[in-house]
Motif scaffolding. Structure first.
Motif, PDB file in Angstrom:
ATOM      1  N   ASP A 136       0.809  -1.224   0.000  1.00 48.62           N
ATOM      2  CA  ASP A 136       0.000   0.000   0.000  1.00 48.62           C
ATOM      3  C   ASP A 136       0.841   1.272   0.000  1.00 48.62           C
ATOM      4  O   ASP A 136       0.303   2.383   0.006  1.00 48.62           O
ATOM      5  CB  ASP A 136      -0.924   0.021   1.229  1.00 48.62           C
ATOM      6  N   LEU A 137       2.159   1.110   0.002  1.00 51.20           N
ATOM      7  CA  LEU A 137       3.074   2.254   0.055  1.00 51.20           C
ATOM      8  C   LEU A 137       3.586   2.595  -1.339  1.00 51.20           C
ATOM      9  O   LEU A 137       4.070   1.722  -2.062  1.00 51.20           O
ATOM     10  CB  LEU A 137       4.261   1.924   0.969  1.00 51.20           C
ATOM     11  N   THR A 138       3.465   3.861  -1.742  1.00 50.50           N
ATOM     12  CA  THR A 138       4.006   4.309  -3.029  1.00 50.50           C
ATOM     13  C   THR A 138       4.995   5.436  -2.788  1.00 50.50           C
ATOM     14  O   THR A 138       4.763   6.320  -1.949  1.00 50.50           O
ATOM     15  CB  THR A 138       2.898   4.788  -3.986  1.00 50.50           C
ATOM     16  N   ILE A 139       6.097   5.397  -3.541  1.00 53.54           N
ATOM     17  CA  ILE A 139       7.165   6.386  -3.383  1.00 53.54           C
ATOM     18  C   ILE A 139       7.555   6.903  -4.761  1.00 53.54           C
ATOM     19  O   ILE A 139       7.878   6.120  -5.655  1.00 53.54           O
ATOM     20  CB  ILE A 139       8.419   5.776  -2.713  1.00 53.54           C
ATOM     21  N   ALA A 147       2.880   8.101  -0.475  1.00 59.84           N
ATOM     22  CA  ALA A 147       1.468   7.897  -0.166  1.00 59.84           C
ATOM     23  C   ALA A 147       1.259   6.509   0.419  1.00 59.84           C
ATOM     24  O   ALA A 147       1.955   5.561   0.050  1.00 59.84           O
ATOM     25  CB  ALA A 147       0.611   8.068  -1.420  1.00 59.84           C
ATOM     26  N   VAL A 148       0.319   6.408   1.337  1.00 57.43           N
ATOM     27  CA  VAL A 148      -0.090   5.129   1.910  1.00 57.43           C
ATOM     28  C   VAL A 148      -1.578   4.960   1.648  1.00 57.43           C
ATOM     29  O   VAL A 148      -2.384   5.810   2.040  1.00 57.43           O
ATOM     30  CB  VAL A 148       0.188   5.073   3.425  1.00 57.43           C
ATOM     31  N   LYS A 149      -1.939   3.901   0.914  1.00 57.69           N
ATOM     32  CA  LYS A 149      -3.321   3.660   0.479  1.00 57.69           C
ATOM     33  C   LYS A 149      -3.889   4.870  -0.255  1.00 57.69           C
ATOM     34  O   LYS A 149      -5.053   5.231  -0.084  1.00 57.69           O
ATOM     35  CB  LYS A 149      -4.206   3.296   1.679  1.00 57.69           C
ATOM     36  N   GLU A 207       3.538   3.441   8.665  1.00 58.67           N
ATOM     37  CA  GLU A 207       3.192   2.073   9.077  1.00 58.67           C
ATOM     38  C   GLU A 207       1.756   1.996   9.602  1.00 58.67           C
ATOM     39  O   GLU A 207       1.343   2.846  10.403  1.00 58.67           O
ATOM     40  CB  GLU A 207       4.149   1.580  10.170  1.00 58.67           C
ATOM     41  N   PRO A 208       0.987   0.963   9.202  1.00 55.29           N
ATOM     42  CA  PRO A 208      -0.337   0.749   9.788  1.00 55.29           C
ATOM     43  C   PRO A 208      -0.256   0.538  11.295  1.00 55.29           C
ATOM     44  O   PRO A 208      -1.090   1.010  12.045  1.00 55.29           O
ATOM     45  CB  PRO A 208      -0.835  -0.519   9.082  1.00 55.29           C
TER      46      PRO A 208
END
Length: 226
Positions: A136-139, A147-149, A207-208
């Motif tokens: 779910d992590l984009t860099i 971004a996360v989700k 982190e979730p």
């Protein structure tokens, strides 16, 4: 732009022959004598192509190829004295792009290398190679956006630098000292807790569950990795 090729073979004469072939084409050649040495060089340098012998001591070509494919997409050409169909299938199955049987002629060898480099260049032109998705992590390394989700996360420059270093070297463990020297570009002081503080803050943001991280993981007694 310079084209960097890693030649991995335990036979120095083969390495020298390939260096002559490819050096005459203007390529920059690095050498390794086994798969373990190759992995170290690949983690430390950017290569456009890897030429990998199958039968080598310490770490053979098949095992090395599988390790390379965990993190890298550059083309891999296998070399082997074995011409049985099963070895070709095995090599291609674990992630190789082509297979050349020894002995080989210079013209065919160079043609195959150039073909793989053309495909890789075309692939990179179609892909954003500075954009990484890990679950779910984009860099985005160009824009420094994370971004996360799908939800944007604001990181400080040092937090992003740590994340970038780990994400671009997935699977590789970095000690606190090594990370500090890479990010700050100066020698690490034993009492400095900057890396730990930044990683704690980074985990709080991406982190979730920061207490049980799924991205920036701790390798106890060694360091951190993604």
């Amino acid at each position: 732009m310079e084209t960097n090729i890693l030649v991995v073979d335990d036979d120095k004469d083969i390495r020298n022959l390939i260096k002559v072939y490819l050096g005459n084409e203007g390529y920059n050649i690095e050498e390794a004598s086994n798969g373990a040495e190759a992995l170290i060089k690949i983690n430390e340098n950017d290569f456009d192509l890897v030429i990998l012998d199958v039968m080598m001591p310490i770490l053979d070509g098949i095992s090395a190829c599988m390790k390379i494919r965990e993190n890298y997409t550059m083309p891999i050409i296998f070399l082997s004295a074995k011409d049985e169909e099963i070895h070709k299938i095995q090599g291609l199955t674990v992630g190789a792009d082509d297979y050349i049987t020894k002995p080989f002629g210079s013209m065919e060898f160079i043609a195959r290398v150039k073909a793989q480099l053309r495909r890789y260049k075309k692939f990179n032109e179609l892909q954003n190679i500075n954009f990484v998705t890990i679950e779910d992590l984009t860099i985005n390394f160009d824009t420094h956006e994370v971004a996360v989700k799908g939800k944007q996360v604001k990181l400080t420059p040092k937090e992003f630098a740590i994340l970038e270093c780990l994400a671009k070297n997935r699977g590789m463990v970095f000690s606190v000292e090594k990370l500090y020297e890479i990010i700050w570009n100066e020698k690490f002081a034993v009492s400095d807790t900057s890396i730990m503080v930044h990683i704690t803050n980074l985990r709080q943001k991406i982190e979730p569950n920061p207490k049980s991280p799924k991205y920036v993981k701790t390798v106890w007694g060694v360091g951190y990795k993604i």
